[in-house]
Design an enzyme around this catalytic site. Structure first.
Site, mmCIF file in Angstrom:
data_model
loop_
_atom_site.group_PDB
_atom_site.id
_atom_site.type_symbol
_atom_site.label_atom_id
_atom_site.label_comp_id
_atom_site.label_asym_id
_atom_site.label_seq_id
_atom_site.Cartn_x
_atom_site.Cartn_y
_atom_site.Cartn_z
ATOM 1 N N ALA A 105 60.974 56.205 27.225
ATOM 2 C CA ALA A 105 61.970 55.019 27.610
ATOM 3 C C ALA A 105 62.514 55.043 28.707
ATOM 4 O O ALA A 105 63.323 53.518 29.208
ATOM 5 C CB ALA A 105 62.873 53.811 26.025
ATOM 6 N N GLY A 108 65.362 59.371 29.399
ATOM 7 C CA GLY A 108 65.777 61.074 30.106
ATOM 8 C C GLY A 108 65.965 61.586 28.022
ATOM 9 O O GLY A 108 67.181 62.454 28.214
ATOM 10 N N SER A 109 65.211 61.266 26.948
ATOM 11 C CA SER A 109 65.716 61.735 26.072
ATOM 12 C C SER A 109 65.146 63.358 25.952
ATOM 13 O O SER A 109 66.300 63.794 25.605
ATOM 14 C CB SER A 109 65.333 60.651 24.675
ATOM 15 O OG SER A 109 63.786 61.215 25.338
ATOM 16 N N ALA A 111 65.614 65.096 28.595
ATOM 17 C CA ALA A 111 66.463 66.577 28.608
ATOM 18 C C ALA A 111 67.289 66.409 28.672
ATOM 19 O O ALA A 111 67.869 67.174 28.237
ATOM 20 C CB ALA A 111 66.640 65.867 30.445
ATOM 21 N N ALA A 112 67.986 65.015 27.738
ATOM 22 C CA ALA A 112 69.309 65.429 27.123
ATOM 23 C C ALA A 112 69.631 66.105 25.589
ATOM 24 O O ALA A 112 70.611 66.766 26.027
ATOM 25 C CB ALA A 112 69.610 63.831 26.522
ATOM 26 N N ASP A 153 65.717 64.594 35.994
ATOM 27 C CA ASP A 153 66.659 63.788 34.781
ATOM 28 C C ASP A 153 67.452 65.167 34.177
ATOM 29 O O ASP A 153 68.664 65.210 34.266
ATOM 30 C CB ASP A 153 65.181 64.066 33.849
ATOM 31 C CG ASP A 153 64.416 62.457 33.333
ATOM 32 O OD1 ASP A 153 64.711 61.901 35.109
ATOM 33 O OD2 ASP A 153 64.080 62.115 32.731
#
Ligand code: PMV
Length: 324
Positions: A105, A108-109, A111-112, A153
């Protein structure tokens, strides 16, 4: 070394410059603390001595590390950390991962999750890694999600600060002397960044001079956005964000859903609005005066936004999350 360690990492949005940043132009990204990934590492005494188990219910994963493929992004984050710590035979542990950041989406899911795992694991072993190494390791896993990631990111999420980012250049943290408010709207359409990045590359190969010009125009407006932020005139960014959206449309990465949300936000009085991230789905952002937030949220909800976050960007970033 045997104490449970938990670490969270924020999501992110790209304020301006996505895609062009892959081709060496600058971009500006901001952390979004209303969403995030959390990794918890605890001692594990499973059947196998020294086994590392990863549990991530959000993606239905419960596996020993040794059973995961070389290119599995979560396994890459763990193996990369162990390598950086030079631990050939680490003691067993259980790594639990949970994220509230929607996947694919533009928030940055991937990379987080990587940053949270790398930090929690190195802390668990009593040897926390530097920001620079954390960001580098997360970049390696980003390649699995993105194909040819610029590195923006992993950088913004590692440092948790507004950043002006240019490939292969030192990271510049931006100061935000005058706060500004953004409303972030999710189109609800999942769109893997790897695909839009690949499509833009193919278009650039077909029409190099046209795309190079678009990227340069994006770079110029990103520099102006930076000036407005740093000189305390964030409201002046509105027109530039609109121009950035037009250039992203020309690159072919907008969509009907994103355009509708952008138009709705502008129609309700936003100072500017654009898609954010890889495009064709995912999120868009609108720059709004604080008194306009409610009106813009209502208009975006009517235009189909699935999830809406409002965030105030300043030295300390605050905001709230709303399900549409
Ligand atoms: O992760 P996303 O969807 O926000 O995309 C990152 C921004 C791109 O410029 C499209 C890709 C990149 O690696 O910089």
């Amino acid at each position: 070394m045997t104490k449970t360690c938990s670490v969270t990492a924020p999501g992110k949005i790209i304020l301006a410059g996505e895609h062009a940043v892959v081709y060496g132009q600058p971009a500006i990204a901001l952390p979004v603390f209303q969403v995030g990934a959390e990794a918890t590492v605890q001692p594990y005494s499973g059947d196998q001595m020294g086994a590392i188990r990863i549990v991530a219910p959000d993606i239905n994963l419960d596996s020993q590390l040794s059973l995961l493929a070389e290119n599995h992004p979560l396994a890459m984050a763990v193996r990369g950390t162990l390598q950086a710590l030079e631990m050939q035979q680490p003691p067993g542990c259980l790594i639990k991962v949970h994220s509230t950041i929607p996947i694919a989406a533009g928030l940055g899911s991937g990379a987080a999750v990587s940053v949270a795992i790398i930090r929690a694991l190195s802390k668990f072993f009593g040897r926390p890694l530097s920001d620079e190494i954390v960001s580098q390791l997360a970049y390696q896993t980003e390649k699995q999600y993105h194909g040819t990631p610029s590195g923006i990111d992993n950088t913004v999420i590692t440092y948790g600060n507004a950043v002006y980012f240019k490939r292969k250049k030192p990271i510049l943290r931006l100061s935000v002397p005058v706060p500004f408010t953004l409303v972030i709207g999710d189109s609800g359409v999942s769109s893997p960044t790897a695909i839009t990045v690949r499509d833009v590359r193919q278009s650039w190969e077909r029409e190099p001079s046209r795309y190079d010009q678009i990227f340069k125009d994006v770079g110029k407006l990103v520099d102006k956005v930076r000036q407005h932020i740093e000189s305390g005139r964030p409201e002046k960014m509105g027109r530039l964000l609109n121009d950035n959206h037009t250039l992203l449309q020309e690159m072919g990465v907008s969509s009907v859903e994103l355009d509708q949300l952008v138009d709705a936000a502008r129609g309700a009085g936003a100072l500017g609005a654009k898609l954010s991230g890889g495009g064709r789905g995912g999120n868009m952002i609108a720059l709004v005066r604080p008194e306009q937030v409610k009106t813009v949220i209502t208009a975006m909800r009517q235009a189909g936004a699935r999830k809406i976050i409002s965030t105030t960007v300043s030295s300390t970033i605050t905001g709230e999350q709303k399900d549409a």
